[in-house]
Enzyme design. Structure first.
Site, mmCIF file in Angstrom:
data_model
loop_
_atom_site.group_PDB
_atom_site.id
_atom_site.type_symbol
_atom_site.label_atom_id
_atom_site.label_comp_id
_atom_site.label_asym_id
_atom_site.label_seq_id
_atom_site.Cartn_x
_atom_site.Cartn_y
_atom_site.Cartn_z
ATOM 1 N N LYS A 15 -15.781 27.635 52.369
ATOM 2 C CA LYS A 15 -16.112 29.290 52.442
ATOM 3 C C LYS A 15 -14.805 29.883 52.406
ATOM 4 O O LYS A 15 -13.711 29.398 52.695
ATOM 5 C CB LYS A 15 -16.717 29.406 53.799
ATOM 6 C CG LYS A 15 -18.129 29.137 53.889
ATOM 7 C CD LYS A 15 -18.952 30.315 52.869
ATOM 8 C CE LYS A 15 -19.244 31.716 53.634
ATOM 9 N NZ LYS A 15 -19.832 31.530 54.633
ATOM 10 N N SER A 53 -14.083 29.353 57.053
ATOM 11 C CA SER A 53 -15.133 29.127 57.894
ATOM 12 C C SER A 53 -14.725 28.003 58.887
ATOM 13 O O SER A 53 -14.204 27.015 58.461
ATOM 14 C CB SER A 53 -16.488 28.769 57.346
ATOM 15 O OG SER A 53 -17.387 27.946 58.239
ATOM 16 N N GLU A 109 -15.042 43.300 55.765
ATOM 17 C CA GLU A 109 -16.320 43.408 56.654
ATOM 18 C C GLU A 109 -16.014 44.311 58.122
ATOM 19 O O GLU A 109 -16.903 45.122 58.515
ATOM 20 C CB GLU A 109 -16.803 42.043 56.876
ATOM 21 C CG GLU A 109 -17.492 41.569 55.891
ATOM 22 C CD GLU A 109 -17.885 39.841 56.099
ATOM 23 O OE1 GLU A 109 -19.093 39.748 56.356
ATOM 24 O OE2 GLU A 109 -17.072 39.102 56.074
ATOM 25 N N HIS A 160 -28.401 52.633 41.922
ATOM 26 C CA HIS A 160 -29.295 51.824 42.903
ATOM 27 C C HIS A 160 -28.822 50.263 42.688
ATOM 28 O O HIS A 160 -29.496 49.427 42.965
ATOM 29 C CB HIS A 160 -30.759 51.983 42.250
ATOM 30 C CG HIS A 160 -31.316 53.351 41.844
ATOM 31 N ND1 HIS A 160 -31.799 54.182 42.761
ATOM 32 C CD2 HIS A 160 -31.062 54.295 40.732
ATOM 33 C CE1 HIS A 160 -31.963 55.321 42.550
ATOM 34 N NE2 HIS A 160 -31.565 55.286 41.179
#
Ligand code: ARG
Length: 459
Positions: free
Chosen positions: A282, A276, A289, A155
């Site tokens: 970043k 970024s 992804e 979980h």
């Protein structure tokens, strides 16, 4: 003039031709199409269905076309209906009437079924090769992290201690099954449809065993209707590819989480991350992804083919032309994802100390404390309850199990003695889990040996 000109009084409307045409995407089957035709022409010559010298002329012409395509001397014709028509028309242009004999005892229906099987067989070899490379990288990393303790999760809550090698080897099992699934699909796929012709076989005395042998098939298919209308093999491979993507997407998700400052279990190599355009600080895990995103696309390919095949009457229907773009897309994307994921994974730094710190904070040794009481004679349920209260006490007092004093322990049960601290030591907790499949370093080493054998025997 199109090839079936005899039956038609008008030339084909350009819009119909463009709509109908598959050359823009099935041109990638050129090699398989030509090799299939060479085997067919060889068989026609050997069986005396066409003269030997015509067979030889056809084969030489086909070989020349293959060479010219590969060296860029010959371009595909956008106006051809498909790769099969293109090659045949080109052959006839080059060698004249003999070229017109190639399509004896054959149809594009068995030809396309053949080409696709040959193509997928080759592509599956490439995917298996990449999966093998991936497994090797995982083993290499696993070999470095037998003692790297990390929290195992259920979980997404810290659950019990494992090691990073144990974690890597879980994925290795998935990739092993991926290889086995693809190999299994090949077993059913490696059947020769050539000779099914349009749907009902042929009256020519062809030798289907000969073409099977020439093209490396196990045997000829046993029903011509099925031979031309079966696309199970495309669906099986598309589902095996979807499962590969699902596996890659699961680890990608974990890498996205692990590279965040909240986890900070890994540092991605600069060469495999992106920045970024606005936020200077970043460093984004774009590759993982994108793999996660592409997983949906490959599932889409599988669903397209399944839906396209649903309720199709026997035998061939033009709908089936839609199988190609979907399976090509699935294959291309899986190869691209593996190709990028492998070096990204190999260059990742695993932050052992952060994993250890996270392991210390999550009470992941609570089961071990309960097991300690069980070994002292308590029933597990009682031990579970006592340790639950110890954990609640520790949380309230901002402590962890290893820093509670023995007096504090004894408040919950007299059975706690000094040796509790050894039992809840994370290293011992991992080392004692030496059951087959467990995270103990020795167990994981044995697992790695088994995988090395698998790679040597199966790939
Ligand atoms: N381009 C077609 C396909 O991909 C080849 C088979 C065409 N057969 C036919 N009867 N129209 O399915």
């Amino acid at each position: 003039m199109v090839m079936w000109a005899g039956r038609f009084k008008k030339d084909i409307d350009k819009r119909t031709n463009d709509f109908n045409s598959s050359i823009s995407f099935d041109q990638r089957l050129y090699k398989q199409d030509i090799n299939g035709s060479i085997a067919h022409a060889t068989m026609l010559g050997k069986c005396g269905i066409i003269a030997e010298n015509e067979s030889k002329k056809i084969i030489a012409g086909l070989k020349q076309i293959l060479e010219d395509l590969e060296t860029g001397k010959l371009d595909f014709d956008d106006n051809a209906e498909d790769i099969h028509m293109f090659v045949e028309e080109e052959l006839t242009k080059r060698i004249g009437d003999s070229g017109k004999r190639l399509h004896t005892a054959r149809s594009r229906n068995d030809q396309v079924a053949l080409d696709l099987r040959l193509y997928m067989r080759d592509e599956i070899d490439v995917v298996i090769g990449l999966l093998k490379e991936l497994i090797i990288e995982f083993i290499n990393q696993a070999d470095k992290h037998y003692d790297t303790i990390m929290p195992g999760y259920t979980h997404l809550q810290r659950a019990q201690p494992i090691t990073l090698s144990h974690y890597f080897m879980a994925y290795v099992e998935m990739f092993k099954r991926d290889i086995l699934r693809l190999k299994d699909a090949v077993k059913r796929m490696n059947i020769n449809p050539l000779g099914s012709c349009a749907l009902a076989g042929t009256t020519y005395n062809i030798d289907r065993y000969m073409t099977s042998e020439l093209l490396g098939f196990d045997e000829p298919c046993l029903n011509s209707l099925d031979g031309v209308s079966d696309r199970d093999y495309v669906i099986e491979v598309a589902s095996a590819l979807s499962i590969i993507m699902m596996h890659l997407s699961r680890i990608s998700e974990e890498f996205v989480l692990w590279s965040s400052h909240e986890f900070k279990f890994i540092e991605l190599d600069d060469a495999f991350s992106t920045g970024s355009s606005i936020m200077p600080q970043k460093k984004n895990p774009d590759i993982t992804e994108l793999i996660r995103g592409k997983c949906g696309r490959v599932y889409g390919d599988l669903i397209s083919i399944l839906t396209m095949m649903k309720a199709l009457p026997l035998a061939y229907d033009k709908d089936m032309q839609e199988d190609k773009e979907a399976i090509f897309d699935a294959l291309d994307n899986v190869k691209m994802c593996l190709y990028t994921f492998i070096p990204m994974f190999a260059s990742t730094t695993f932050l052992k100390e952060n994993m250890l710190q996270a392991s210390k904070k999550g009470f992941i040794n609570a089961t071990d404390a309960a097991d300690y009481l069980v070994k002292k004679g308590l029933p597990f349920r009682e031990a579970y309850k006592i340790v639950g209260s110890v954990v609640a006490y520790a949380i309230d007092n901002n402590k962890t199990l290893d820093i509670l004093t023995i007096q504090e322990y004894k408040k919950f049960s007299e059975l706690f003695e000094e040796d509790i601290y050894q039992y809840i030591d994370l290293k011992k907790a991992v080392g004692d889990r030496n059951v087959i499949g467990g995270p103990a370093p020795l167990t994981v080493k044995q697992h790695i040996e088994k995988i090395k054998q698998f790679l040597a025997n199966e790939c």
